[in-house]
Design a protein around this motif. Structure first.
Motif, PDB file in Angstrom:
ATOM      1  N   PRO A  37       0.807  -1.232   0.000  1.00 41.19           N
ATOM      2  CA  PRO A  37       0.000   0.000   0.000  1.00 41.19           C
ATOM      3  C   PRO A  37       0.835   1.275   0.000  1.00 41.19           C
ATOM      4  CG  PRO A  37      -0.871  -1.539   1.605  1.00 41.19           C
ATOM      5  CD  PRO A  37       0.406  -2.127   1.082  1.00 41.19           C
ATOM      6  N   SER A  38       1.981   1.273   0.671  1.00 43.57           N
ATOM      7  CA  SER A  38       2.806   2.481   0.699  1.00 43.57           C
ATOM      8  C   SER A  38       3.337   2.817  -0.689  1.00 43.57           C
ATOM      9  CB  SER A  38       3.973   2.310   1.671  1.00 43.57           C
ATOM     10  OG  SER A  38       4.842   1.281   1.228  1.00 43.57           O
ATOM     11  N   THR A  41       0.482   4.248  -2.774  1.00 42.31           N
ATOM     12  CA  THR A  41       0.176   5.621  -2.374  1.00 42.31           C
ATOM     13  C   THR A  41       1.247   6.588  -2.879  1.00 42.31           C
ATOM     14  OG1 THR A  41      -0.921   4.757  -0.401  1.00 42.31           O
ATOM     15  CG2 THR A  41      -0.434   7.095  -0.418  1.00 42.31           C
ATOM     16  N   ARG A  86       1.421  10.482   3.582  1.00 45.70           N
ATOM     17  CA  ARG A  86       0.656   9.275   3.897  1.00 45.70           C
ATOM     18  C   ARG A  86       1.424   8.026   3.484  1.00 45.70           C
ATOM     19  NH1 ARG A  86      -5.379   7.808   1.694  1.00 45.70           N
ATOM     20  NH2 ARG A  86      -5.643   5.935   2.947  1.00 45.70           N
ATOM     21  N   ARG A  90       2.721   5.051   5.980  1.00 49.26           N
ATOM     22  CA  ARG A  90       2.409   3.642   5.714  1.00 49.26           C
ATOM     23  C   ARG A  90       3.680   2.811   5.597  1.00 49.26           C
ATOM     24  NH1 ARG A  90      -2.495   2.918   1.391  1.00 49.26           N
ATOM     25  NH2 ARG A  90      -4.160   3.400   2.851  1.00 49.26           N
ATOM     26  N   ARG A  91       4.699   3.349   4.953  1.00 52.99           N
ATOM     27  CA  ARG A  91       5.954   2.613   4.790  1.00 52.99           C
ATOM     28  C   ARG A  91       6.596   2.359   6.150  1.00 52.99           C
ATOM     29  NH1 ARG A  91       8.620  -1.300   2.992  1.00 52.99           N
ATOM     30  NH2 ARG A  91      10.816  -0.929   2.664  1.00 52.99           N
ATOM     31  N   GLU A  94       4.780  -0.485   7.666  1.00 50.78           N
ATOM     32  CA  GLU A  94       5.151  -1.744   7.019  1.00 50.78           C
ATOM     33  C   GLU A  94       6.523  -2.216   7.497  1.00 50.78           C
ATOM     34  OE1 GLU A  94       4.898  -0.749   2.912  1.00 50.78           O
ATOM     35  OE2 GLU A  94       2.706  -0.765   2.910  1.00 50.78           O
TER      36      GLU A  94
END
Length: 147
Positions: A37-38, A41, A86, A90-91, A94
């Motif tokens: 997801p990262s 994004t 964002r 997220r990263r 993760e």
């Protein structure tokens, strides 16, 4: 500088930027199963930034005032910066999850991880919209930085 010249510059820069937005488009098209997801994004942030540059060109040609291109630039730059922040958050999540999973697999403890440079992300988030806005407003107001 005349608005048509700046519009031509936006078109040329957008065309040359394909080395960034085509891989980002490939990341988005790959799907959620293939990319974290990262990364998706971050790819969306990249596409938003280049779409902003592409949108500024026609607004320079179609409007006589400078406020419309400035507004498009400010809105696009802000959206790009928010999406990139964002992606960085997220990263970091993760990486923490990966470190937690590796901690259970390695007998000597977790693998060394790189620290997230939050200061660099915050500086980019603050300076990017300001720099883009200044780059558009300085020619619009006719100010010269070095006289």
């Amino acid at each position: 500088m005349a608005q048509p010249v700046l519009a031509l510059g936006c078109a040329l820069v957008t065309g040359a930027g394909c080395v960034w937005y085509l891989p980002a488009l490939a990341d988005l098209r790959a799907g959620a199963a293939d990319r974290p997801p990262s990364r998706r994004t971050a790819a969306l942030a990249c596409l938003t930034g280049w779409a902003t540059v592409a949108a500024v060109g026609p607004t320079l040609l179609l409007t006589a005032s400078w406020w419309t291109p400035c507004a498009v630039t400010a809105a696009g730059g802000t959206a790009t910066a928010l999406l990139r922040i964002r992606a960085a958050v997220r990263r970091a999540g993760e990486r923490r999850e990966t470190a937690r999973l590796w901690e259970g697999l390695t007998p000597d403890g977790p693998l060394p991880s790189r620290a997230v440079r939050r200061g660099a992300v915050a500086a980019l988030a603050v300076t990017l919209p300001v720099a883009v806005s200044v780059a558009v407003l300085v020619p619009a107001t006719g100010l010269a930085l070095a006289r």
